[in-house]
Design a protein around this motif. Structure first.
Motif, short mmCIF file in Angstrom:
data_model
loop_
_atom_site.label_atom_id
_atom_site.label_comp_id
_atom_site.label_asym_id
_atom_site.label_seq_id
_atom_site.Cartn_x
_atom_site.Cartn_y
_atom_site.Cartn_z
N UNK A 1 2.12 9.90 5.07
CA UNK A 1 1.89 11.30 4.69
C UNK A 1 1.26 12.09 5.83
N UNK A 2 0.34 11.46 6.56
CA UNK A 2 -0.25 12.13 7.73
C UNK A 2 0.87 12.49 8.71
N UNK A 3 1.74 11.53 9.02
CA UNK A 3 2.81 11.79 10.00
C UNK A 3 3.82 12.81 9.49
N UNK A 4 4.11 12.74 8.19
CA UNK A 4 5.07 13.71 7.62
C UNK A 4 4.53 15.12 7.74
N UNK A 5 3.26 15.30 7.43
CA UNK A 5 2.66 16.65 7.53
C UNK A 5 2.67 17.14 8.96
N UNK A 6 2.31 16.28 9.89
CA UNK A 6 2.24 16.69 11.30
C UNK A 6 3.64 17.00 11.85
N UNK A 7 4.60 16.12 11.58
CA UNK A 7 5.93 16.32 12.15
C UNK A 7 6.63 17.53 11.51
N UNK A 8 6.38 17.75 10.23
CA UNK A 8 6.96 18.94 9.58
C UNK A 8 6.43 20.20 10.26
N UNK B 1 0.82 -1.22 0.00
CA UNK B 1 0.00 0.00 0.00
C UNK B 1 0.86 1.26 0.00
N UNK B 2 2.16 1.12 -0.19
CA UNK B 2 3.03 2.29 -0.38
C UNK B 2 4.20 1.88 -1.24
N UNK B 3 4.63 2.80 -2.07
CA UNK B 3 5.86 2.62 -2.81
C UNK B 3 6.96 3.28 -1.97
N UNK B 4 7.82 2.47 -1.37
CA UNK B 4 8.77 3.03 -0.39
C UNK B 4 9.75 4.01 -1.02
N UNK B 5 9.93 3.90 -2.35
CA UNK B 5 10.85 4.86 -2.99
C UNK B 5 10.30 6.29 -2.90
N UNK B 6 8.96 6.43 -2.71
CA UNK B 6 8.39 7.78 -2.52
C UNK B 6 8.88 8.41 -1.21
N UNK B 7 9.38 7.58 -0.29
CA UNK B 7 9.80 8.08 1.03
C UNK B 7 11.30 7.88 1.24
N UNK B 8 12.01 7.68 0.13
CA UNK B 8 13.42 7.30 0.18
C UNK B 8 14.26 8.23 1.05
N UNK B 9 13.98 9.54 0.95
CA UNK B 9 14.83 10.49 1.66
C UNK B 9 14.70 10.40 3.18
N UNK B 10 13.68 9.68 3.65
CA UNK B 10 13.48 9.55 5.11
C UNK B 10 14.14 8.31 5.69
N UNK B 11 14.58 7.41 4.81
CA UNK B 11 15.22 6.20 5.32
C UNK B 11 16.62 6.52 5.81
N UNK B 12 16.93 6.01 7.02
CA UNK B 12 18.23 6.30 7.63
C UNK B 12 19.32 5.54 6.89
N UNK B 13 20.47 6.18 6.81
CA UNK B 13 21.65 5.50 6.29
C UNK B 13 22.09 4.52 7.36
N UNK C 1 -3.28 1.53 4.38
CA UNK C 1 -2.86 2.48 3.35
C UNK C 1 -1.65 3.19 3.94
N UNK C 2 -0.49 2.54 3.76
CA UNK C 2 0.74 3.05 4.38
C UNK C 2 1.12 4.43 3.82
N UNK C 3 0.85 4.65 2.54
CA UNK C 3 1.13 5.97 1.96
C UNK C 3 0.39 7.04 2.75
N UNK C 4 -0.90 6.82 3.00
CA UNK C 4 -1.69 7.82 3.73
C UNK C 4 -1.19 7.98 5.16
N UNK C 5 -0.84 6.88 5.81
CA UNK C 5 -0.34 6.94 7.19
C UNK C 5 0.96 7.72 7.28
#
Ligand SMILES: [Zn+2]
Length: 330
Positions: free
Chosen positions: A306-313, A23-35, A300-304
């Motif tokens: 995105x909700x957290x990204x908006x709130x934390x930003x 339910x999510x394409x993780x590459x859409x969130x690539x920049x948030x994955x820790x090295x 719907x992991x994308x929606x989950x």
């Protein structure tokens, strides 16, 4: 008539394909994955390794503790139609690969199989003590873990393990998963596992048995692990933390009021500076492969996210994601 049958079959297979896709394409969130950081642990630093779902290994260089400890991730066929059993060779490999040599405590957030099923074997292979509800301890008893290596949760009481101080907090399970309007068999509201449960066992027999959050203090740092996507009002307000490992399973399919309340009762209540979502991955997918998101049928992991990204930003809070078997040094 035959045309109609073919059409129905094609519709069903197309429909089920989509339902079981991530339910999510993780590459859409690539920049948030820790090295991945594999440097040795500096004094006062804590290395945390993620193994998918809510399995997190904490290591301060002297001692290790683990939350849940679920690695076997049996495939869908076994979960739906068969029995599950801990994968000993896989767990031995993980112990070796991740140098799990000083594990002292296994803290099980609740007794569903995707949290608790490997705790008994992990305890036997490492000597670590299992801390959990009476249901979790019945899983240990079923696998002949010695009574001296199991301790019943006492919410609110601090447990000392080396420099780690661990407090168990009463919590609440994720709202039940519904398929075609019906709750599934592993949904909460069952009571407890009242008798020792021996493997192989049916997934339905891993009954929730109460849900708990885990507060960890070590070397001046404070962590909270919430494995389930739910809250008890006000329960976390006295547990300020630096890093919040936040359960997000099914967050994306909850209504907005629930999402807002959940954020307020967790991230806002604890004034967390960093949020690391957990339990977003498909736990029937092996840990040896990169994690993929929970399927459309259950989330719907994308929606989950995105909700957290908006709130934390908006709140100037850092959000970080971890792939399976990767670590952060905090
Ligand atoms: Zn559960």
């Amino acid at each position: 008539m035959r045309k109609l049958i073919y059409f129905s079959l094609i519709s069903i297979s197309l429909c089920s394909c989509k339902a079981f896709k991530p339910s999510a394409n993780l590459s859409d969130f690539e920049s948030y994955f820790a090295e991945e950081k594999l440097d040795s642990i500096q004094k006062n630093a804590i290395k945390v390794t993620f193994f998918g779902t809510s399995t997190l290994l904490f290591d301060d260089g002297e001692n290790q503790i683990i939350i849940d400890g679920f690695f076997s991730r049996p495939p869908v066929g076994k979960v739906a139609f068969g029995k599950v059993k801990s994968d000993e060779s896989l767990i031995r490999q993980i112990i070796e690969k991740h140098s799990i040599k000083t594990l002292k405590g296994i803290f099980v957030c609740h007794s569903h199989y995707d949290h608790a099923m490997d705790a008994p074997l992990l305890s036997q292979l490492t000597g670590a003590k299992i801390y959990g509800s009476s249901s979790t301890l019945n899983l240990g008893k079923g696998e002949k873990v010695s009574e001296t290596n199991m301790e019943l949760f006492e919410p609110g009481k601090r447990i000392n393990i080396g420099d780690f101080q661990i407090t168990v907090i009463n919590s609440k399970h994720t709202p039940p998963f519904k398929l075609l309007g019906k709750s599934n068999a592993t949904a909460p509201n069952h009571p407890n596992i009242d008798e020792p449960l021996q493997q192989p066992a049916k997934v339905d027999h891993y009954i929730e048995g109460g849900t708990y959050d885990i507060y960890i203090e070590c070397n001046g740092k404070r962590f909270l692990v919430k494995a389930s996507t739910n809250y008890i009002e006000g329960a976390l307000k006295n547990y300020p933390c630096d890093v919040f490992f936040l359960g997000t399973a099914m967050l994306g399919i909850q209504h907005n009021e629930f999402q807002e309340n959940y954020y307020n009762e967790t991230i806002s209540a604890t004034r967390a500076k960093t949020v690391i979502p957990i339990h977003w991955d498909n736990f029937m997918h092996p840990i040896s492969k990169p994690l993929i998101a929970l399927p459309n049928i259950s989330d719907n992991v994308t929606a989950g996210f995105n909700f957290l990204l908006n709130k934390t930003k908006a709140d100037n809070i850092k959000l970080q994601l971890l792939q399976g078997e990767t670590s952060v040094v905090l």
